[in-house]
Design a protein around this motif. Structure first.
Motif, PDB file in Angstrom:
ATOM      1  N   ASN A  64       0.984  -1.190  -0.071  1.00 44.49           N
ATOM      2  CA  ASN A  64       0.010   0.020   0.004  1.00 44.49           C
ATOM      3  C   ASN A  64       0.964   1.258   0.135  1.00 44.49           C
ATOM      4  N   GLU A  68       0.791   3.965  -3.092  1.00 45.57           N
ATOM      5  CA  GLU A  68       0.731   5.402  -2.955  1.00 45.57           C
ATOM      6  C   GLU A  68       1.754   6.683  -3.393  1.00 45.57           C
ATOM      7  N   LYS A  71       1.301   6.599  -7.167  1.00 48.23           N
ATOM      8  CA  LYS A  71       0.165   7.511  -7.210  1.00 48.23           C
ATOM      9  C   LYS A  71       0.651   9.121  -7.159  1.00 48.23           C
ATOM     10  N   ASP A  72       1.484   9.215  -6.176  1.00 49.86           N
ATOM     11  CA  ASP A  72       2.121  10.785  -5.744  1.00 49.86           C
ATOM     12  C   ASP A  72       3.067  10.962  -6.952  1.00 49.86           C
TER      13      ASP A  72
END
Length: 100
Positions: A64, A68, A71-72
């Motif tokens: 996870n 993240e 995605k950032d």
């Protein structure tokens, strides 16, 4: 012949009783050891289960976190992300196209 049967029957019965008593003694002697082994197996199983759950939770958390971060990165660098995706797709298509 009836005397032979009368003589052997009590002897067989005594042997059977001795075998039964020996079997009971063996079971009685083995029982505490078997209980200890069972307890060790249960404890080991519980420890292993807890360890696997802990490592599974850690792996999920790392996945996870990596998701993240990806995605950032994609949000901060959309052009670079699109270029990398296009290049990866073209490379896969070229590799798959050569196999045929």
């Amino acid at each position: 012949m009836s005397k032979a049967n009368a003589i052997t029957e009590p002897t067989n019965h005594t042997v059977a009783e001795r075998v039964a008593a020996a079997a009971h003694n063996a079971i009685d002697q083995a029982s505490p050891k078997l209980e200890q082994m069972e307890q060790r197996l249960r404890t080991g199983s519980e420890d292993t289960s807890a360890y696997v759950k802990e490592k599974s939770d850690e792996a999920k958390q790392k996945f996870n976190d990596g998701l993240e971060q990806s995605k950032d990165f994609a949000r901060r660098n959309p052009v670079l992300t699109i270029g990398a995706a296009f290049t990866a797709g073209a490379l896969v298509a070229a590799l798959l196209g050569k196999r045929k």
